[in-house]
Design an enzyme around this catalytic site. Structure first.
Site, short mmCIF file in Angstrom:
data_model
loop_
_atom_site.label_atom_id
_atom_site.label_comp_id
_atom_site.label_asym_id
_atom_site.label_seq_id
_atom_site.Cartn_x
_atom_site.Cartn_y
_atom_site.Cartn_z
N ASP A 37 -5.83 -40.89 4.26
CA ASP A 37 -6.47 -40.18 3.16
C ASP A 37 -7.88 -40.74 2.96
O ASP A 37 -8.18 -41.85 3.43
CB ASP A 37 -5.65 -40.35 1.87
CG ASP A 37 -5.84 -39.22 0.88
OD1 ASP A 37 -6.99 -39.03 0.43
OD2 ASP A 37 -4.86 -38.54 0.54
N TYR A 47 -9.94 -19.81 0.90
CA TYR A 47 -8.68 -20.55 1.01
C TYR A 47 -7.65 -19.69 1.75
O TYR A 47 -6.94 -20.17 2.64
CB TYR A 47 -8.18 -20.91 -0.38
CG TYR A 47 -6.98 -21.83 -0.42
CD1 TYR A 47 -7.12 -23.19 -0.18
CD2 TYR A 47 -5.71 -21.34 -0.72
CE1 TYR A 47 -6.02 -24.04 -0.23
CE2 TYR A 47 -4.61 -22.18 -0.77
CZ TYR A 47 -4.78 -23.53 -0.53
OH TYR A 47 -3.69 -24.37 -0.57
N LYS A 92 -5.94 -20.84 5.34
CA LYS A 92 -4.49 -21.03 5.37
C LYS A 92 -3.82 -19.99 6.26
O LYS A 92 -2.81 -20.29 6.93
CB LYS A 92 -3.93 -20.99 3.95
CG LYS A 92 -4.34 -22.19 3.10
CD LYS A 92 -3.91 -23.51 3.72
CE LYS A 92 -4.20 -24.68 2.82
NZ LYS A 92 -3.74 -25.97 3.41
N THR A 141 0.11 -29.91 -8.53
CA THR A 141 -0.71 -30.94 -7.88
C THR A 141 -2.15 -30.76 -8.33
O THR A 141 -2.51 -29.75 -8.96
CB THR A 141 -0.63 -30.84 -6.35
OG1 THR A 141 -1.26 -29.61 -5.93
CG2 THR A 141 0.81 -30.86 -5.84
#
Length: 247
Positions: A38, A152, A156, A187
């Site tokens: 990360d 997005y 995706k 999240t």
């Protein structure tokens, strides 16, 4: 056959928080060895310490960072059995007046290039093990239109298409490649639209449901599949219609 985590070595990109961190905790409970990759050193380092895992600073936009993360798994734990290519960002703009070239490039690089570079880096280590699993986090936005965030949706959808082609490409080597396609989950990535989702009573997934679906993929036998994860339905591979053939 049920997935046995004990002794397995897993690499998780975007492993410092959200879905990546939740999967890391579940795999650690099963006795897996983990490499958390990360850009967030503080949260990633703290989680790695908690789980007795390795942490490596990894910007998935950089091919060498993905290679270094795989190398960490091999050097510290002896190999790699599972690559969870999960790092992702929201785009948060349209192609109208709010379009921003740099934000566009960042979103495409993290969400699509990061998967491409991750697969490329992981393949040699998985081959050395005689096979293994690659799971990429896509999204329901890869299976259905998302007017709120078209860029997005584009990256995706590309991840889903990539996985569907990679699955049969590496099946003979005992390397399975699948996509995890959750709806909006609790999240950080939905922070910019959370109020809108709440105000419209859109159901938001618990992260634990996404982890359950992740394990469902590992426990299944398919490859090249895109597993949807939506509230109130059991997760399973999305059934794509066949395309018209030539006449």
């Amino acid at each position: 056959m049920a997935f046995e985590g004990a002794g397995k070595v897993a690499l998780i990109t975007g492993g410092s928080n959200g879905i990546g961190a939740a999967v890391a905790r579940r795999l650690a409970e099963q006795g897996a060895h983990l490499v958390l990759a990360d850009v967030d050193r503080e949260r990633g380092g703290a989680l790695a310490k908690e789980l007795d895992a390795a942490f490596v600073r990894c910007d998935v936009r950089e091919p060498d960072d993905s290679k270094a993360a795989v190398a960490t798994a091999v050097e510290r734990f002896g190999g790699l059995d599972l690559a969870f290519l999960n790092a992702g960002v929201a785009s948060g703009f349209t192609l109208g007046d709010d379009f921003d070239v740099e934000r566009y490039r960042r979103a495409m690089a993290v969400n699509l290039d990061g998967v491409v570079y991750g697969v490329h880096a992981a393949l040699p280590a998985l081959r050395a093990r005689g096979g293994g699993d690659i799971i990429a986090t896509a999204s329901m936005a890869g299976l259905t239109p998302i007017p709120l965030d078209p860029v997005y949706g584009a990256n995706k959808t590309a991840v889903v298409g990539l996985v569907r082609s990679l699955g049969p490409a590496y099946a003979a080597e005992n390397i399975r490649v699948n996509a995890l396609c959750p709806s909006f989950a609790h999240t950080d990535i939905i922070d910019h639209i959370r109020d809108h989702l709440v105000s419209t009573n859109f159901p938001i997934l618990e992260v634990s449901a996404v982890v359950d679906a992740f394990l469902g993929i590992l426990n299944a036998e398919g490859t090249g599949e895109a597993w949807f994860v939506v509230p109130g339905r059991p997760s399973e591979p999305f059934k794509f219609r066949g395309v018209p053939g030539p006449r």
